[in-house]
Design a protein around this motif. Sequence first.
Motif, mmCIF file in Angstrom:
data_model
loop_
_atom_site.group_PDB
_atom_site.id
_atom_site.type_symbol
_atom_site.label_atom_id
_atom_site.label_comp_id
_atom_site.label_asym_id
_atom_site.label_seq_id
_atom_site.Cartn_x
_atom_site.Cartn_y
_atom_site.Cartn_z
ATOM 1 N N LYS A 73 -3.523 10.239 -6.894
ATOM 2 C CA LYS A 73 -4.782 9.862 -7.517
ATOM 3 C C LYS A 73 -5.637 8.997 -6.628
ATOM 4 O O LYS A 73 -6.751 8.645 -6.987
ATOM 5 C CB LYS A 73 -4.491 9.150 -8.833
ATOM 6 C CG LYS A 73 -3.812 10.117 -9.774
ATOM 7 C CD LYS A 73 -3.495 9.551 -11.091
ATOM 8 C CE LYS A 73 -2.955 10.650 -11.978
ATOM 9 N NZ LYS A 73 -1.734 11.294 -11.448
ATOM 10 N N GLY A 74 -5.113 8.612 -5.484
ATOM 11 C CA GLY A 74 -5.885 7.792 -4.572
ATOM 12 C C GLY A 74 -4.964 6.872 -3.801
ATOM 13 O O GLY A 74 -3.749 7.068 -3.766
ATOM 14 N N GLN A 75 -5.552 5.838 -3.211
ATOM 15 C CA GLN A 75 -4.739 4.953 -2.380
ATOM 16 C C GLN A 75 -4.077 3.901 -3.245
ATOM 17 O O GLN A 75 -4.738 3.073 -3.850
ATOM 18 C CB GLN A 75 -5.619 4.281 -1.335
ATOM 19 C CG GLN A 75 -6.182 5.288 -0.345
ATOM 20 C CD GLN A 75 -7.113 4.655 0.642
ATOM 21 O OE1 GLN A 75 -7.152 3.437 0.770
ATOM 22 N NE2 GLN A 75 -7.874 5.476 1.345
ATOM 23 N N ARG A 122 5.468 -13.093 -5.041
ATOM 24 C CA ARG A 122 4.297 -12.479 -5.664
ATOM 25 C C ARG A 122 4.399 -10.979 -5.461
ATOM 26 O O ARG A 122 4.761 -10.504 -4.376
ATOM 27 C CB ARG A 122 3.016 -13.015 -5.005
ATOM 28 C CG ARG A 122 1.731 -12.404 -5.510
ATOM 29 C CD ARG A 122 1.212 -13.166 -6.726
ATOM 30 N NE ARG A 122 -0.130 -12.747 -7.093
ATOM 31 C CZ ARG A 122 -0.407 -11.734 -7.934
ATOM 32 N NH1 ARG A 122 0.573 -11.042 -8.464
ATOM 33 N NH2 ARG A 122 -1.658 -11.426 -8.229
ATOM 34 N N VAL A 123 4.052 -10.247 -6.509
ATOM 35 C CA VAL A 123 3.967 -8.793 -6.404
ATOM 36 C C VAL A 123 2.601 -8.384 -6.897
ATOM 37 O O VAL A 123 2.110 -8.909 -7.894
ATOM 38 C CB VAL A 123 5.059 -8.103 -7.259
ATOM 39 C CG1 VAL A 123 4.830 -6.610 -7.326
ATOM 40 C CG2 VAL A 123 6.421 -8.399 -6.700
ATOM 41 N N ARG A 124 1.991 -7.448 -6.194
ATOM 42 C CA ARG A 124 0.653 -7.042 -6.599
ATOM 43 C C ARG A 124 0.508 -5.554 -6.320
ATOM 44 O O ARG A 124 1.011 -5.058 -5.318
ATOM 45 C CB ARG A 124 -0.371 -7.841 -5.801
ATOM 46 C CG ARG A 124 -1.773 -7.359 -5.883
ATOM 47 C CD ARG A 124 -2.541 -8.058 -6.993
ATOM 48 N NE ARG A 124 -3.923 -7.583 -7.005
ATOM 49 C CZ ARG A 124 -4.385 -6.717 -7.883
ATOM 50 N NH1 ARG A 124 -3.618 -6.248 -8.839
ATOM 51 N NH2 ARG A 124 -5.645 -6.316 -7.828
ATOM 52 N N ALA A 125 -0.141 -4.867 -7.222
ATOM 53 C CA ALA A 125 -0.384 -3.442 -7.004
ATOM 54 C C ALA A 125 -1.877 -3.209 -7.001
ATOM 55 O O ALA A 125 -2.583 -3.697 -7.890
ATOM 56 C CB ALA A 125 0.282 -2.613 -8.092
ATOM 57 N N ARG A 126 -2.339 -2.490 -6.015
ATOM 58 C CA ARG A 126 -3.759 -2.112 -5.949
ATOM 59 C C ARG A 126 -3.863 -0.713 -6.548
ATOM 60 O O ARG A 126 -3.321 0.237 -6.008
ATOM 61 C CB ARG A 126 -4.218 -2.127 -4.495
ATOM 62 C CG ARG A 126 -5.689 -1.858 -4.285
ATOM 63 C CD ARG A 126 -5.932 -0.442 -3.816
ATOM 64 N NE ARG A 126 -7.359 -0.241 -3.546
ATOM 65 C CZ ARG A 126 -7.982 0.900 -3.788
ATOM 66 N NH1 ARG A 126 -7.327 1.926 -4.293
ATOM 67 N NH2 ARG A 126 -9.260 1.019 -3.514
ATOM 68 N N SER A 127 -4.550 -0.661 -7.679
ATOM 69 C CA SER A 127 -4.562 0.609 -8.397
ATOM 70 C C SER A 127 -5.737 1.467 -7.959
ATOM 71 O O SER A 127 -6.876 1.015 -7.956
ATOM 72 C CB SER A 127 -4.648 0.330 -9.892
ATOM 73 O OG SER A 127 -5.144 1.454 -10.553
ATOM 74 N N SER A 128 -5.449 2.696 -7.605
ATOM 75 C CA SER A 128 -6.532 3.596 -7.214
ATOM 76 C C SER A 128 -7.364 3.993 -8.427
ATOM 77 O O SER A 128 -8.585 4.049 -8.366
ATOM 78 C CB SER A 128 -5.947 4.839 -6.560
ATOM 79 O OG SER A 128 -4.964 5.403 -7.398
ATOM 80 N N CYS A 129 -6.697 4.230 -9.561
ATOM 81 C CA CYS A 129 -7.412 4.672 -10.750
ATOM 82 C C CYS A 129 -8.384 3.607 -11.239
ATOM 83 O O CYS A 129 -9.445 3.923 -11.776
ATOM 84 C CB CYS A 129 -6.438 5.011 -11.866
ATOM 85 S SG CYS A 129 -5.483 6.471 -11.521
#
Lengths: 401, 115, 209, 389
Positions: free
Chosen positions: A342-344, A359-366
């Motif tokens: 769906k993207g990067q 720390r945990v982080r997710a960069r959401s493409s949607c």
Amino acid sequence: MVMERISAELVECDVHTDELLINMGPQHPSTHGVLRLVLRTDGELILDVIPHIGYLHRSAEKLGESLAARQWLPYTDRLDYLASMNMNLGWSLVVEKLLGLEVTPRAACVRVMVAELNRIASHLVAAGCYGLDLGSFTPYMYAFREREKILDLFEAACGARLTYSYIVPGGVTADLPNGWLDRCAAFLDQFDPTIDDLHAVLTSNDIFIRRTAGVGVLDMKTAIDYGCTGPVLRGSGVDWDLRRDGEPWYARMYEGYAFDVIAPVHGHYRNEAAYPAAPRAAVVGDCWHRFFVRMIEVVQSMAIIRQAMDRYRGTDASMGQPIKATQKLPRGEAYLETEAPKGQMGFMVIGNDTKTPHRVRARSSCFCNLSVAPELCRGGLVADVPAVIGSLDLVLGEIDR
Amino acid sequence: MSLFTQPIGLTHYLVVGAILFAAGVVCMVTKRNAIGVLMGIELVLNGANLNFVAFANPALRADPGRAVAWMDGHMIALFVIVLAAAEAAVALAIVLSFYHNHASVDVDEADELKG
Amino acid sequence: MNPINWHSCFFLLAAAVACAAALGVVASKNVVRMAVFLLHALGAVAGLFFLAGADFVGAMQLMIYVGGTLVLIAFGVMLTARRPFLSMDTKLAQWIAGTLVGGCLLAVLLRSALSVDDWAGPVSAAPRAQAEDLATAAPLGMGMLGVRVDRLDEPEAARREGMSGYLLPFEIISVHLLVVLIGAAYLARSTRPGEARLRENVEDKINAG
Amino acid sequence: MTTFLLQWLNPPWLAYALAALVHCGLLLALVVGSVAVCNWAERKIAGRVQDRLGPARVGGRFGWLQSPADGLKLLCKEDLIPADADSLLFRFAPYISLGASFAAFVAIPLSNDWVAQRLDAAAFFVLAVAGLEVFGVILGGYASGSKWSLFGAMREAAQVVSYEVPLGLCVLVPVMVAGTMNLVKIGNMQEGWFTNWLIFHDPFTFITFWVYLTCAVASVNRAPFDLAEAESELVAGFLTEYSGFRWSAFFMAEYGSMLAVSFLAAILFFGGWNGPVPIARWFGLMQENGPLAGYLGNLLGLANMLAKGSLGIVVMMWIRWTLPRLRIDQVLTTCLKYCIPLAAATFVGAMAWTFVARGGLNAGNDDATTRPGVATGGVQGEVAMTKSQ
């Protein structure tokens, strides 16, 4: 902020018009989960669309701070639950990057295969549901029939059909079972002609073209400004795919594979003679191109899988060792974006010499892709909203996390 | 009971037409909603139409032996129906444009010549 | 006891529905319910047309009046159906005046309808009970083209008088209809004042913000 | 039937009422039965189109009990009326649709002698009554008190009002070629081999049929024109707030009008109760050869009609499960820019054809009774008939 100011103003001088405020979602057939869109309409005309998110929020990132890297992996399954393999891959690679851990060639081959298979599965869902969004039920069944076969392959490999947790930091949980490659090859051979069915009922269908061509046009600049990625970005004519252009830590996985990045650069696709021609009404960046990019990416993924199968046969049997739940993460941080269907999809992890990340982080493409939706819907008709939202191919699990 | 056994005459139609006509007139006079007034007009037209059609029926008029209806009555009824459609289209266009300008469909407020 | 006259029964049924629905239109305050009552009144009148031997006019009534005009009215009702206009009260004085006017009119009309004895029952010996014997569509169509086929059995002089048919009125009404439709489209199409300004404002804000 | 009952029953009005009830019941059973069959067929066809089985377990191998089971489920469902709804209109709306859709069958002949009411303007009547179905939808959508329902109602109103025009024009073409609006006469004119069918009469009627098909699908609200209940846009449009029996009333109305337009197409274009081959004539199954022969002929005619009607419905289902839905502006553009001009052109063309190919007004007079292509002959025939009275 700006939006709210404008909304307030509209309400204020609303007296003379018949504007209607409608909730599309969170329970609505075509919002792909629990997205809520507030539509401001004037008759059938859309004046504004305001997305509201958070109905599927599960604090996944916060939970990551109290779980070991290996333990958090199942949570990534539930981000983009239609492409769990790719989510697993993103998290595994970023943890490996932090640890400086290399995987064996064979494990890398398996990763490529299942990630690309899952890309096909995800695009099939996108295509099928897009048909559904436009009122055509049949392509959905065709697409899901093929997806089921991919899920069968996944089940054979890891035992699960939706949340795989198959790709783990350090490799994969198990080598592929005997005969899997033959099954996979057989699947690809029979899947190839069914793509034409989807082209027939959707891509080249006249009504489909009328519903999508020239609708929700996302120009290249806006796409880049809003941080759109994946097929949405490529559909706008940007030739950018992390499998080719990404960080070496990720892109080297795909080194040596021959595949095209599908994007209508200056209105033309590479090798476009091999695909159905774009209709005259289609504009680069519209819903039709976004959809078409996904359809052709499926073909490219098949090519990659076939190459990966050959490469797999030439590797030795060492699969490497997945990390344990007690694995400590060194002090430091790592961030890596991968090309999910769906993207990067970007993951960030900060270690602090304990087994749980700081720390945990997710960069959401949607999330970024959704943010452009109001731009695309404004000025369209009510029926264009599902067309645009569907062409963005959103999964709320990833947006809300 | 005799109503059920006696054949129907012209008077019966005229009475129904009169009731429709009067109801339409009352509707036109009393309704404040412009569309309500429009509905009253439709009722009036229907009452009149009923009379035209009834008078065209040879069985109801003193013309024994005539088998064919007078087409004049039917023809006028047809023209009325068609004109009513046109009238409704125009009236609605006016009402809508009044509504957009004044945010109201109250005919009592439509008392100025300025748009 | 005389046998029941079914024609009369159906007439009474349709007439009762028509009158009751017409009174319902007058009595109800809610404009949507008025539309529903009007639907029944017009439908019942179509039934009366069928019973009066005007089956083509009846079908036209159903098609154009009920299917076209009334849908248009319902459309208008829905477009303007905001709470304050949904049901508007009428002043008592207006009610009294309206009822008075209507009552007087009704009295006059009823008086004249009941005054002629010949009208009380059918005069013709051959009532046209069978609907299949009715053929009004073709004569009507011919009449609109200028040929009065319904007058063929009349004496020569009377016939010549009526033979011109309805060609001219038909043409006039066609042109009239066309003009009216164009006018209606033009009226409804006009942009709403304030809206363009509103849109500009919003666009400015979006561009600025 | 009535005469039979009159022998036994006293007072006579009871006999009349009973006979009327029985006939009503038969007609209703035909419509409701075909709705049940259609419901099952829709699932089966959808299944086949989508490469799956469709209902396969309820009631045995073909899932034939699916529709009754479904009906039972709908009857047992909770009857919901939203708090914001205008409850009187909300309750009432489905029955307007249902009544309008069923009333169309009053004037549709199912066979040469089997028709509830022989109307002179039957073709027109069927169109007019079937068009009333829209009222239930508009009222239901408005009375639901939901914005989605209101959207559906508005779309339905706009769509149906515009599609009435080309639909009427399309019906007018065979009516003009045949010279009468009486469906029984139109059907009887096409007796004999299938070359007598009006669709093969001239190129213009052939084109007209396809325009009719488009407009008929649009006017009964089937995909790709099912804008009023577009589930991906308007949740379920005017049906959003409906459940249980009221929902199934709308559902039955939809199938009823599908059947009605299919029957109308069968009569206007495909010979009605006359099969492609004049079997009835070969075997002498006519009314003049005695009541039994007439009965069998009518039965054969009914079978023909049902076959043609089902074919129409199957085509509509096939279309529905294949195509995506159009947008509202495209639906209206299709009507105004394509259907109406095309229908008007075929109308003029068919008129010219009748005059040029048949040699004008008086040419059809000789064989005015049996052959198609008696455009003006039909009118002359009418005139002659009225004169003879």
